[in-house]
Design an enzyme around this catalytic site. Structure first.
Site, PDB file in Angstrom:
ATOM      1  N   GLN A 195      51.506  81.973  65.090  1.00 31.96           N
ATOM      2  CA  GLN A 195      52.000  81.996  66.479  1.00 31.96           C
ATOM      3  C   GLN A 195      53.197  81.068  66.676  1.00 31.96           C
ATOM      4  O   GLN A 195      54.069  81.331  67.499  1.00 31.96           O
ATOM      5  CB  GLN A 195      50.884  81.580  67.458  1.00 31.96           C
ATOM      6  N   ARG A 203      48.691  87.248  75.065  1.00 31.17           N
ATOM      7  CA  ARG A 203      47.764  86.195  74.644  1.00 31.17           C
ATOM      8  C   ARG A 203      48.276  84.896  75.256  1.00 31.17           C
ATOM      9  O   ARG A 203      49.296  84.876  75.942  1.00 31.17           O
ATOM     10  CB  ARG A 203      47.590  86.124  73.109  1.00 31.17           C
ATOM     11  N   GLY A 204      47.550  83.801  74.979  1.00 29.52           N
ATOM     12  CA  GLY A 204      47.854  82.551  75.685  1.00 29.52           C
ATOM     13  C   GLY A 204      47.016  82.526  76.949  1.00 29.52           C
ATOM     14  O   GLY A 204      46.955  83.528  77.691  1.00 29.52           O
ATOM     15  N   ALA A 205      46.365  81.387  77.201  1.00 28.98           N
ATOM     16  CA  ALA A 205      45.354  81.334  78.263  1.00 28.98           C
ATOM     17  C   ALA A 205      45.862  81.815  79.633  1.00 28.98           C
ATOM     18  O   ALA A 205      45.242  82.689  80.256  1.00 28.98           O
ATOM     19  CB  ALA A 205      44.792  79.911  78.342  1.00 28.98           C
ATOM     20  N   ASN A 237      41.947  74.089  71.885  1.00 26.17           N
ATOM     21  CA  ASN A 237      43.224  74.792  71.676  1.00 26.17           C
ATOM     22  C   ASN A 237      43.202  75.415  70.286  1.00 26.17           C
ATOM     23  O   ASN A 237      42.237  75.298  69.534  1.00 26.17           O
ATOM     24  CB  ASN A 237      44.397  73.805  71.840  1.00 26.17           C
ATOM     25  N   LYS A 238      44.276  76.092  69.950  1.00 26.96           N
ATOM     26  CA  LYS A 238      44.367  76.824  68.690  1.00 26.96           C
ATOM     27  C   LYS A 238      43.936  75.960  67.496  1.00 26.96           C
ATOM     28  O   LYS A 238      44.247  74.784  67.427  1.00 26.96           O
ATOM     29  CB  LYS A 238      45.800  77.336  68.517  1.00 26.96           C
ATOM     30  N   ARG A 257      38.129  88.376  75.333  1.00 24.99           N
ATOM     31  CA  ARG A 257      38.294  87.187  74.484  1.00 24.99           C
ATOM     32  C   ARG A 257      37.439  86.065  75.082  1.00 24.99           C
ATOM     33  O   ARG A 257      37.375  85.916  76.296  1.00 24.99           O
ATOM     34  CB  ARG A 257      39.762  86.750  74.397  1.00 24.99           C
ATOM     35  N   ASP A 276      43.294  76.085  75.884  1.00 24.10           N
ATOM     36  CA  ASP A 276      42.640  77.293  76.400  1.00 24.10           C
ATOM     37  C   ASP A 276      41.470  76.967  77.320  1.00 24.10           C
ATOM     38  O   ASP A 276      41.031  77.811  78.098  1.00 24.10           O
ATOM     39  CB  ASP A 276      42.145  78.159  75.246  1.00 24.10           C
TER      40      ASP A 276
HETATM   41  C1  LIG Z   1      49.795  77.857  77.535  1.00 16.90           C
HETATM   42  S1  LIG Z   1      48.814  78.552  76.392  1.00 16.90           S
HETATM   43  C2  LIG Z   1      47.677  77.426  75.672  1.00 16.90           C
HETATM   44  C3  LIG Z   1      46.908  78.117  74.631  1.00 16.90           C
HETATM   45  O1  LIG Z   1      46.496  79.368  75.117  1.00 16.90           O
HETATM   46  C4  LIG Z   1      47.704  78.279  73.346  1.00 16.90           C
HETATM   47  O2  LIG Z   1      48.062  77.024  72.853  1.00 16.90           O
HETATM   48  C5  LIG Z   1      46.851  79.002  72.360  1.00 16.90           C
HETATM   49  O3  LIG Z   1      46.026  78.422  71.693  1.00 16.90           O
HETATM   50  C6  LIG Z   1      46.980  80.460  72.353  1.00 16.90           C
HETATM   51  O4  LIG Z   1      46.102  81.070  71.466  1.00 16.90           O
HETATM   52  P1  LIG Z   1      46.174  82.645  71.285  1.00 16.90           P
HETATM   53  O5  LIG Z   1      45.118  82.914  70.249  1.00 16.90           O
HETATM   54  O6  LIG Z   1      47.548  82.972  70.819  1.00 16.90           O
HETATM   55  O7  LIG Z   1      45.836  83.277  72.622  1.00 16.90           O
END
Ligand SMILES: CSC[C@@H](O)[C@@H](O)C(=O)COP(=O)(O)O
EC number: 5.3.1.23
Length: 368
Positions: A203, A53-55, A254-255, A90, A244
């Site tokens: 997270q 996960r993470g963009a 973002n999250k 996603r 993201d």
């Molecule tokens: C460098 S990653 C930036 C974002 O992807 C991160 O902050 C985030 O929101 C991740 O969300 P996730 O749901 O864990 O994929």
């Protein structure tokens, strides 16, 4: 980054040359496990259930997913099917679309017999580029931390608040928000990180705390709601988050909970920075709140919690009153006006259309 003395990326081509290995992030913080992806479906599954996960890492995994599909069947139909299946995994991180679009446009020009090799080369390039980008983000972000460090008394750390995990686990290596932190720490600047996103998926508590701890960066896990209080009491010098998807106008998605951190930072007159690699910019969008698709995740992420008991067992418990409906939007949008600066591989930019367009003119032309 190093894990117990061994250097790891989050994703790599396995030694057999035919499968892909990932660090399985659903096992954190209790275990460090490697999982193997043999097929495109494995890659799609890994993104969907958040083993990765993470963009940026979602984009890299999708590129490897296409490569695995090309190894099984390099036809045009298979390429289209793989891209559309992976795109469904996603909705919010635009890096997924960016990587698949690049893969499709590159591979459609290659004869089928050469596609598997070309696809693996491309996936590997995307990973290498991600690392180079994050290192550049780290250097630019470190300048900001260094400037704050100069204002501190001897022995006083720069206190940085980050939300969710925009660390090396969210990328191929280094992270986005954490790259400046790791570089500052490695160069002897005293930093301390407030780690949040303790809910809904933990997270921050599960991933960011784990990786900062393994790198020896001083940090403290806080409940999501504690950030504003700490800012009011002078315990935070700056906020750095990831994103993201960032619009052409500098709105940042973002999250969930990032927006509230930005509001609190503005009220307390603190800098709120967002670190991002350029593949996270969506130049086709202008209004983040109206246009960015927000993932709605299962309510069980809110109504249940999983953790390790004192006896070592991993258990899941229910924490919401029986029968109450639960909502779980996974991301929110912070409007550009609340963002102090965007830390990109090409420098720290204003969160506005002109700065982004001037820094990445080739991207504007392509999406216009
Ligand atoms: C460098 S990653 C930036 C974002 O992807 C991160 O902050 C985030 O929101 C991740 O969300 P996730 O749901 O864990 O994929």
């Amino acid at each position: 980054m190093n894990v117990d003395g061994k250097k790891y990326r989050t994703i790599w081509l396995a030694a057999d040359g035919a499968s892909v290995e990932i660090i399985d992030q659903t096992k954190f913080p209790y275990a460090f496990e490697i999982a193997k992806l043999h097929t495109m479906e494995d890659a799609a599954h890994a993104i969907r259930v958040m083993q990765v996960r993470g963009a940026p890492l979602i984009g890299a995994t999708a590129a490897y997913g296409v490569a695995l599909a090309m190894r099984a069947d390099p036809s045009d139909a298979s390429l289209d099917a793989a891209c559309s299946a992976l795109l469904q995994t996603r909705p919010t991180a635009v890096n997924l679309y960016w990587a698949l679009d690049r893969a499709r446009k590159t591979l459609i020009q290659v004869a089928p017999e050469g596609r598997a090799d070309a696809a693996f080369v491309l996936a590997n390039d995307i990973c290498d580029e991600d690392i180079a980008i994050n290192m550049a983000i780290g250097m630019h972000g470190m300048d900001i931390i260094t400037a704050i460090a100069r204002t501190k008394r001897e022995g006083e750390p720069v206190n940085i608040l980050t939300h969710c995990n925009a660390g090396w686990l969210a990328t191929v290596d280094w992270g986005t928000a954490t790259a400046p932190v790791y570089m500052a720490h490695d160069s002897g600047i005293q930093v301390h990180v407030w780690v949040d996103e303790t809910r809904p998926r933990n997270q921050g508590a599960f991933l960011t705390a784990w990786e900062l701890g393994h790198h020896g960066v001083p940090h403290t896990v806080i409940a999501d709601n504690a950030g504003g209080h700490l800012m009011q009491h002078g315990e935070v010098d700056m906020v750095i988050t990831g994103t993201d998807r960032t619009t052409a106008t500098g709105d940042v998605c973002n999250k969930i909970g990032t927006y509230l951190k930005a509001l609190a930072a503005r009220d307390c007159d603190l800098p709120f920075y967002v670190a991002l690699p350029s593949p996270t910019i969506d130049f086709s969008l202008s209004d983040g709140i109206r246009e960015i698709p927000i993932e709605e995740r299962s309510g069980t992420e809110v109504s249940r919690m999983t953790g390790r008991t004192d006896s070592g067992a991993i258990e899941t418990i229910n924490i919401v009153a029986d029968g109450s409906p639960v909502g779980n939007p996974a991301f929110d949008v912070t409007p550009a006006r609340l963002v102090t600066g965007l830390i990109t591989e090409r420098g720290v930019l204003g969160a506005n259309r002109q700065s982004l367009a001037e820094a990445f003119p080739e991207r504007v032309r392509v999406s216009a």
